[in-house]
Design an enzyme around this catalytic site. Structure first.
Site, short mmCIF file in Angstrom:
data_model
loop_
_atom_site.label_atom_id
_atom_site.label_comp_id
_atom_site.label_asym_id
_atom_site.label_seq_id
_atom_site.Cartn_x
_atom_site.Cartn_y
_atom_site.Cartn_z
N HIS A 205 0.88 -1.17 0.00
CA HIS A 205 0.00 0.00 0.00
C HIS A 205 0.92 1.21 0.00
O HIS A 205 1.59 1.51 0.99
CB HIS A 205 -0.88 -0.05 1.25
CG HIS A 205 -2.08 0.84 1.17
ND1 HIS A 205 -3.07 0.68 0.24
CD2 HIS A 205 -2.46 1.90 1.94
CE1 HIS A 205 -4.01 1.59 0.41
NE2 HIS A 205 -3.66 2.35 1.43
N ASP B 94 -7.06 16.71 6.20
CA ASP B 94 -6.88 15.49 7.00
C ASP B 94 -5.87 15.78 8.12
O ASP B 94 -6.27 16.15 9.24
CB ASP B 94 -6.44 14.33 6.11
CG ASP B 94 -6.28 13.03 6.89
OD1 ASP B 94 -6.66 13.00 8.09
OD2 ASP B 94 -5.80 12.02 6.33
N ASP C 147 -5.36 11.62 -2.40
CA ASP C 147 -4.78 12.02 -1.11
C ASP C 147 -3.29 12.23 -1.32
O ASP C 147 -2.57 11.30 -1.67
CB ASP C 147 -5.04 10.94 -0.06
CG ASP C 147 -4.64 11.39 1.35
OD1 ASP C 147 -4.08 12.50 1.48
OD2 ASP C 147 -4.89 10.64 2.30
N GLU D 140 -7.24 15.61 -1.07
CA GLU D 140 -7.01 15.52 0.38
C GLU D 140 -5.61 15.98 0.74
O GLU D 140 -4.63 15.54 0.13
CB GLU D 140 -7.23 14.05 0.79
CG GLU D 140 -7.08 13.78 2.26
CD GLU D 140 -7.56 12.37 2.63
OE1 GLU D 140 -8.31 11.74 1.84
OE2 GLU D 140 -7.19 11.89 3.71
N GLU E 84 -14.20 5.81 4.56
CA GLU E 84 -13.13 4.96 4.02
C GLU E 84 -12.79 3.87 5.03
O GLU E 84 -11.62 3.55 5.22
CB GLU E 84 -11.90 5.81 3.68
CG GLU E 84 -11.38 6.59 4.88
CD GLU E 84 -10.17 7.47 4.59
OE1 GLU E 84 -9.90 7.78 3.42
OE2 GLU E 84 -9.49 7.85 5.56
N LYS F 106 -10.12 6.34 -3.75
CA LYS F 106 -9.16 7.38 -3.37
C LYS F 106 -7.81 6.90 -3.87
O LYS F 106 -7.46 5.72 -3.71
CB LYS F 106 -9.22 7.49 -1.84
CG LYS F 106 -8.05 8.12 -1.13
CD LYS F 106 -8.51 8.56 0.28
CE LYS F 106 -7.41 8.50 1.30
NZ LYS F 106 -7.83 9.06 2.59
N LYS G 169 -11.31 11.37 12.18
CA LYS G 169 -10.65 10.11 12.52
C LYS G 169 -10.65 9.98 14.03
O LYS G 169 -10.20 10.90 14.72
CB LYS G 169 -9.22 10.04 11.98
CG LYS G 169 -9.16 10.00 10.47
CD LYS G 169 -7.76 9.82 9.90
CE LYS G 169 -7.84 9.80 8.38
NZ LYS G 169 -6.54 9.80 7.71
N LYS H 125 -3.66 7.39 -3.82
CA LYS H 125 -2.57 7.96 -3.03
C LYS H 125 -1.52 8.49 -3.99
O LYS H 125 -0.93 7.71 -4.77
CB LYS H 125 -1.96 6.86 -2.15
CG LYS H 125 -2.88 6.46 -1.00
CD LYS H 125 -2.90 7.57 0.03
CE LYS H 125 -3.66 7.17 1.27
NZ LYS H 125 -3.70 8.28 2.24
C1 MUC Z 1 -4.88 8.93 5.13
O1 MUC Z 1 -4.02 9.79 5.15
O2 MUC Z 1 -5.98 9.29 4.74
C2 MUC Z 1 -6.66 6.42 4.72
C3 MUC Z 1 -6.87 5.59 3.67
C4 MUC Z 1 -5.62 5.16 3.20
O3 MUC Z 1 -5.37 4.41 2.27
O4 MUC Z 1 -4.66 5.73 3.97
C5 MUC Z 1 -5.27 6.43 5.00
C6 MUC Z 1 -4.58 7.55 5.60
MG MG Z 2 -5.37 11.34 4.36
#
Ligand code: MUC
Ligand code: MG
Length: 372
Positions: A21, A248, A197, A223, A326, A166, A272, A168
């Site tokens: 991941h 976030d 994000d 994000e 999520e 989402k 969170k 990354k």
């Molecule tokens: C984050 O920063 O949002 C949430 C989903 C994911 O894949 O990582 C997290 C952390």
């Molecule tokens: Mg995040």
């Protein structure tokens, strides 16, 4: 009648992820959860979880430091105290310990679970009652490979497990990220909401360019594009673009939310439980955000089933979660330490039923994955 807290055990549990991941600051191959078991003098047990991402890659608390904080500082303050009055216990902890919200979240969760079991009510009941029992859950595509991410998205859409995604980004050059995102958006089509994000990886100028490109590519939400402490940059970017920003890392607790909103931020916030210090504290963030017209999103630090269930109980009580949730953390892990896993279906997840969190530990699995 209530009973005093008799023991608090914090243990490290390592479970491999189903695939690497990849985030802007680390690539995870394993998730480490801190699982808390709190027992009262009547033998009832409350479960809690504190989980972060990549050791110290995400924030200042690591799994190992959370365990040390709970064992060394929190347990002596809590053992022998009446378990029922969660607010009194929070004040007691906060009077002598600062920060450490992840550890505090695990404790608040365990206290809620314990109280729910004592009263034979679910945690969502204790929080005022669930407004919804099936909550939308998106999936994060983060294999690091565009073609693999597209295959993953298509099979999840076909299975109706997730319809929103989402991505990354932030670890590659900006235009490489933009091409990656645009290819995925084009492949999944208009039926899927695609968000990104950046996990703080861009400076403001890069973020401005990135947001223009992402807006053109049909992305719905960006994000945390810029560093967490740079509130002014988030505010300026939110004024400049129609493409909304999801705050976030910048917003941990209600005070952060107030400061950001008061500075003029418009957009949404990732709630969170870990950042805020527990389900009750995360709902305080939601109250401030809602009062300021900031949209809500049920966020995760990739917790396992216990932490995800705790968050779901909290999110279920909200009038509206504008951007969904999520809470897919348990699905990113190869295995689980609970008897009955959460039920993910129809692009969402069922709120667990039963007293407390509605979660039971599988002792054999816990013994297997627990770090010695
Ligand atoms: C984050 O920063 O949002 C949430 C989903 C994911 O894949 O990582 C997290 C952390
Ligand atoms: Mg995040």
């Amino acid at each position: 009648m209530s009973a005093p807290i008799q023991s608090i055990e914090a243990m490290l549990v390592d479970i491999p992820t189903i695939r690497p991941h990849q985030l802007s600051m680390t690539t995870m191959a394993v998730q480490t959860m801190v699982i808390v078991r709190m027992k009262d003098a009547d033998g009832l047990e409350g479960l809690g979880e504190a989980t972060t991402i990549g050791g110290l890659a995400y924030g200042p608390e690591s799994p190992e430091s959370v365990k040390l904080t709970i064992d060394t500082y929190f347990a002596p303050l809590l053992i022998g105290q009446d378990a029922d009055n969660i607010n009194t216990l929070r004040v007691r902890l906060n009077n002598t310990t600062r920060g450490n919200n992840l550890a505090k979240s695990a404790i608040e969760t365990a206290l809620l679970d314990l109280l729910g079991k004592r009263l034979n009510r679910s945690v969502s009941d204790l929080l005022g009652g669930a407004v919804q029992r099936h909550l939308p859950v998106l999936w994060t595509l983060a294999s690091g490979d565009t073609a693999k991410d597209i295959d993953e998205a298509k099979s999840l859409i076909a299975a109706r497990r997730h319809c929103d995604f989402k991505l990354k980004i932030g670890s590659r050059a900006l235009m490489n990220d933009v091409r990656h995102v645009a290819a995925i958006k084009a492949a999944v089509g208009d039926g899927a909401s695609v968000r990104v994000d950046v996990n703080q990886a861009w400076d403001e100028a890069t973020a401005a360019r990135g947001m223009a490109e992402l807006q053109a590519a049909g992305i719905d939400l960006v994000e945390q594009p810029t560093p967490m402490k740079d509130m002014a940059a988030l505010v300026r970017l939110s004024e400049k673009f129609h493409l909304p920003i999801l705050a976030d890392e910048t917003v941990a607790d209600a005070k952060d939310m107030f400061s950001l909103a008061a500075a003029g931020f418009a957009g949404a916030v990732a709630l969170k439980i870990a950042k805020a210090g527990g389900p009750l504290q995360a709902l305080k963030v939601a109250t401030v955000a809602s009062a300021a017209g900031v949209g809500l999103y049920g966020g995760t630090l990739l917790e396992g089933t216990i932490g995800s269930a705790a968050a779901l109980h909290a999110w279920s009580t909200l009038d509206r979660i504008h951007w969904g949730t999520e809470m897919f953390g348990p699905l990113l892990m190869k295995d689980d330490i609970v008897v009955k896993r959460l039920n993910f279906h129809d692009n969402g997840v069922e709120l667990p039923t039963g007293p407390g969190l509605g979660i039971e530990i599988d002792e054999d699995k816990l013994a297997y994955y627990r770090r010695e």
